[in-house]
Design an enzyme around this catalytic site. Structure first.
Site, PDB file in Angstrom:
ATOM      1  N   LYS A 271       0.834  -1.204   0.000  1.00 28.22           N
ATOM      2  CA  LYS A 271       0.000   0.000   0.000  1.00 28.22           C
ATOM      3  C   LYS A 271       0.869   1.253   0.000  1.00 28.22           C
ATOM      4  CE  LYS A 271      -3.884  -2.299   2.233  1.00 28.22           C
ATOM      5  NZ  LYS A 271      -4.564  -2.678   3.473  1.00 28.22           N
TER       6      LYS A 271
ATOM      7  N   GLN B  23      -4.751  -1.067   9.620  1.00 27.72           N
ATOM      8  CA  GLN B  23      -4.673  -2.426   9.065  1.00 27.72           C
ATOM      9  C   GLN B  23      -5.302  -3.428  10.029  1.00 27.72           C
ATOM     10  OE1 GLN B  23      -3.452  -3.295   5.920  1.00 27.72           O
ATOM     11  NE2 GLN B  23      -4.255  -5.311   6.442  1.00 27.72           N
TER      12      GLN B  23
ATOM     13  N   ASP C 241     -11.069   3.246   4.035  1.00 25.26           N
ATOM     14  CA  ASP C 241     -11.500   1.846   3.934  1.00 25.26           C
ATOM     15  C   ASP C 241     -13.023   1.751   3.793  1.00 25.26           C
ATOM     16  OD1 ASP C 241      -9.570  -0.113   3.758  1.00 25.26           O
ATOM     17  OD2 ASP C 241      -9.156  -0.146   5.919  1.00 25.26           O
TER      18      ASP C 241
END
Ligand code: NDP
Length: 300
Positions: free
Chosen positions: A55, A99, A122
């Site tokens: 990422k 994460q 997200d």
């Protein structure tokens, strides 16, 4: 496999990433700050470390700023919440990604819902989940959004198609169903308690598999000419590659399902690359919205 049937997510993601890079360049040339993504990793889960590394690399390649926070596995809830609050207040941070999974002592829902919804790249915050479900602009979870982009690229208009989503997780199955519904598909969401799952899948023009069971869905489950999107990423032993070796496979038996389908995503190289590209897209979208700039149509 007939190459004409393969939905090449890797190539689509590369094109999208290029267009995001162009949008970033235009944004900064207009005097706006470089879009910034903060990635928070708690602990040392090896898979998470790989995801985070990828990422960060792609964020930087697209011309954005990536800020990484690596926290010890023993980090407390209060410490993590304090960091989220700091990032919420930081004007140079446009996107915040925590994460998952998080260590046991941390309440993941509380952490996600502490993120400023405008920075929730997200798309997991309840505000964004709610906005998606009632059809308002929101930040949309990256994996399902990547799937819908591939489907729209393939079909154009999805109106009237019958779609079965196998899996009802909050991060893939449910938002996938919402997106298909928003595109006027007739949607069935299947799960581990669904009766006659094979028959249910066999009715569908579109099958999205997000189960986490290697190659569970085979050609017998697929209607002739259906389109199959395989979200699954499973690591299975591959003794043919040598002792202790693994290979990645999806939730779909690629060869037999591909023989029936008119189009199918491979694993790897299908949905996976779209997920990261959509994270970059969401970061650019968040930056543009926060600065009152129209989101370029080239990035979806
Ligand atoms: P979850 O484990 O959270 O959810 C799995 C879903 O599958 C559940 O709804 C479960 O049903 C359902 N299920 C499990 N077994 C069966 C069965 N035998 N028949 C029918 N349904 C079943 O997984 P995720 O949604 O997080 O991930 C799904 C897959 O997608 C995984 O392989 C994961 O690695 C992959 N993934 C890939 C990403 C990418 O970037 N390509 C990103 C995210 C995930 P129930 O609710 O009843 O338990």
């Amino acid at each position: 496999m007939d190459p004409n049937k393969v939905i090449d997510g890797k190539a689509f993601a590369a094109g999208l990433t290029q267009r995001i890079g162009d949008a970033v360049a235009e944004f900064t040339a207009a005097g706006h700050p470089q879009p910034g993504l903060a990635v928070v990793l708690v602990g040392e889960d090896p898979a998470s470390q790989v995801y985070v590394r990828n990422k960060i690399r792609t964020t930087t390649e697209a011309g954005m700023r990536s800020i990484e926070y690596k926290l010890d596995v023993s980090t407390s809830q209060d410490e993590l919440m304090a960091l989220i609050e700091k990032l919420n207040q930081d004007d140079e941070v446009d996107g915040i990604l925590v994460q998952l999974p998080l260590p046991k002592q941390i309440d993941g829902d509380a952490v996600i819902n502490a993120i400023d919804p405008e920075k929730d790249v997200d798309g997991f915050h309840v505000i964004n989940v709610g906005r998606l479900s009632i059809g308002l602009d929101s930040l949309i979870p990256c994996t399902p959004y990547g799937c819908i982009m591939l489907l729209e690229d393939h079909f154009g208009d999805l109106s009237g198609k019958s779609a079965v989503v196998v899996g009802r997780s909050n991060i893939v199955g449910k938002p996938m169903a919402q997106l298909l519904l928003s595109r006027n598909c007739t949607v069935t969401v299947a799960h581990s308690r669904t009766a006659n799952l094979q028959d249910v899948c066999r009715q569908a023009d579109i099958v999205v598999a997000a189960v986490g069971r290697p190659e569970m869905i085979d050609g017998d489950w697929i209607k002739e000419g259906a389109v199959v999107i395989d979200v699954g990423i499973n690591r299975v032993p591959a003794p043919e590659r040598g002792e202790g070796k693994f290979r990645l496979t999806g939730d779909v038996d690629y060869e037999s399902a591909g023989a029936k389908a008119s189009a199918i995503t491979p694993v790897p190289g299908g949905v996976g690359p779209m997920t990261i590209a959509c994270l970059l897209r969401n970061t650019m979208v968040a930056a543009a919205r926060r600065r009152g700039v129209e989101v370029p149509s080239s990035i979806g």
